[in-house]
Scaffold this active site. Structure first.
Site, PDB file in Angstrom:
ATOM      1  N   GLU A   1     -72.743   6.277 -71.584  1.00  0.00           N
ATOM      2  CA  GLU A   1     -72.458   7.505 -72.339  1.00  0.00           C
ATOM      3  C   GLU A   1     -71.483   7.173 -73.457  1.00  0.00           C
ATOM      4  O   GLU A   1     -70.450   6.551 -73.223  1.00  0.00           O
ATOM      5  CB  GLU A   1     -71.846   8.544 -71.393  1.00  0.00           C
ATOM      6  CG  GLU A   1     -71.240   9.756 -72.077  1.00  0.00           C
ATOM      7  CD  GLU A   1     -70.399  10.603 -71.132  1.00  0.00           C
ATOM      8  OE1 GLU A   1     -69.518  11.336 -71.629  1.00  0.00           O
ATOM      9  OE2 GLU A   1     -70.604  10.538 -69.908  1.00  0.00           O
TER      10      GLU A   1
ATOM     11  N   LYS B   1     -71.426  17.835 -63.523  1.00  0.00           N
ATOM     12  CA  LYS B   1     -70.280  16.928 -63.633  1.00  0.00           C
ATOM     13  C   LYS B   1     -69.031  17.639 -63.121  1.00  0.00           C
ATOM     14  O   LYS B   1     -68.615  18.650 -63.681  1.00  0.00           O
ATOM     15  CB  LYS B   1     -70.119  16.512 -65.095  1.00  0.00           C
ATOM     16  CG  LYS B   1     -68.830  15.778 -65.426  1.00  0.00           C
ATOM     17  CD  LYS B   1     -68.818  15.469 -66.917  1.00  0.00           C
ATOM     18  CE  LYS B   1     -67.433  15.209 -67.428  1.00  0.00           C
ATOM     19  NZ  LYS B   1     -67.411  14.951 -68.886  1.00  0.00           N
TER      20      LYS B   1
ATOM     21  N   THR C   1     -69.114  14.376 -74.257  1.00  0.00           N
ATOM     22  CA  THR C   1     -68.163  15.298 -74.902  1.00  0.00           C
ATOM     23  C   THR C   1     -68.893  16.171 -75.921  1.00  0.00           C
ATOM     24  O   THR C   1     -68.452  16.363 -77.052  1.00  0.00           O
ATOM     25  CB  THR C   1     -66.972  14.544 -75.542  1.00  0.00           C
ATOM     26  OG1 THR C   1     -66.502  13.554 -74.623  1.00  0.00           O
ATOM     27  CG2 THR C   1     -65.803  15.489 -75.823  1.00  0.00           C
TER      28      THR C   1
END
Length: 211
Positions: free
Chosen positions: A39, A128, A68
């Protein structure tokens, strides 16, 4: 990227704040270490270009995602760069909805049971749990009581010492940042350390799953 692909080895290495010169050495080290998912956070310098470059460097051997992602604009930017999955730090119905609509795997950040359940109902691939260090593996175990079917991805606080406990608690995936990509080691260009660190996480995970 399909859900099955990431679940084969559900460790997601998180790259935040590094530049393209670092990336060019990190990706090969990650591949040598056996990691399958990377990521790149959208608040990294030139994040979209880094995603594009990582995809070329990986030659199909890594799932490259955008992290993000806090808006649909960043979602579009990450997707345009070629990201195959999206990760958010917060519960963002707009981003989750955009991903579900386009069939893009989405790992939205959540912490409370309400956020976690809502994110899953909206179509999250895995939810998450962030920051996971607040509740640790005990929190994941507690969540699996009422939510046995919700896939959980603890992030923040997952290192080589805590990984076995998170696995045993029932976590389905793991987001790993600084314990994997140590800034001092990267600044020192210690690519062998990065490779060995990736391998250590892979081996630790497989060992715990096998028992």
């Amino acid at each position: 990227m399909s859900e099955d692909t990431i679940l084969e080895l559900p460790l997601i290495g998180i790259l935040r704040g590094f530049d393209r010169a670092h990336l060019q050495r990190i990706v090969p080290a990650v591949l040598r270490g056996g990691l399958k998912n990377l990521e790149i956070t959208m608040n990294s310098p030139g994040a979209a270009e880094q995603i594009e470059e990582a995809i070329v460097l990986a030659e199909g051997a890594l799932n490259i995602g955008a992290g993000t992602v806090t808006s649909t604009e960043l979602f579009e930017e990450g997707l345009e760069a070629g990201a195959s999955f999206i990760v958010t730090p917060t519960f963002s119905p707009e981003v989750i909805g955009a991903c579900a609509e386009r069939n893009v795997p989405i790992f939205p950040g959540a912490l409370s049971p309400t956020e976690i359940y809502s994110a899953w109902e909206m179509g999250a691939t895995m939810v998450k749990i962030f920051p996971a260090e607040l509740g640790g593996s005990a929190f994941v175990r507690a969540l699996k009581g009422p939510f046995p079917g919700i896939k959980l991805l603890p992030t923040g606080g997952v290192d080589l010492e805590t990984l076995p406990a998170f696995v045993k608690a029932g976590a389905d995936g793991f987001g790993i940042g600084s314990p994997l990509f140590n800034r001092e080691r990267i600044e020192a260009e210690d690519w062998t350390w990065i490779e060995k660190r990736c391998r250590a996480f892979v081996e630790t995970y497989r060992k715990v799953v096998a028992h």
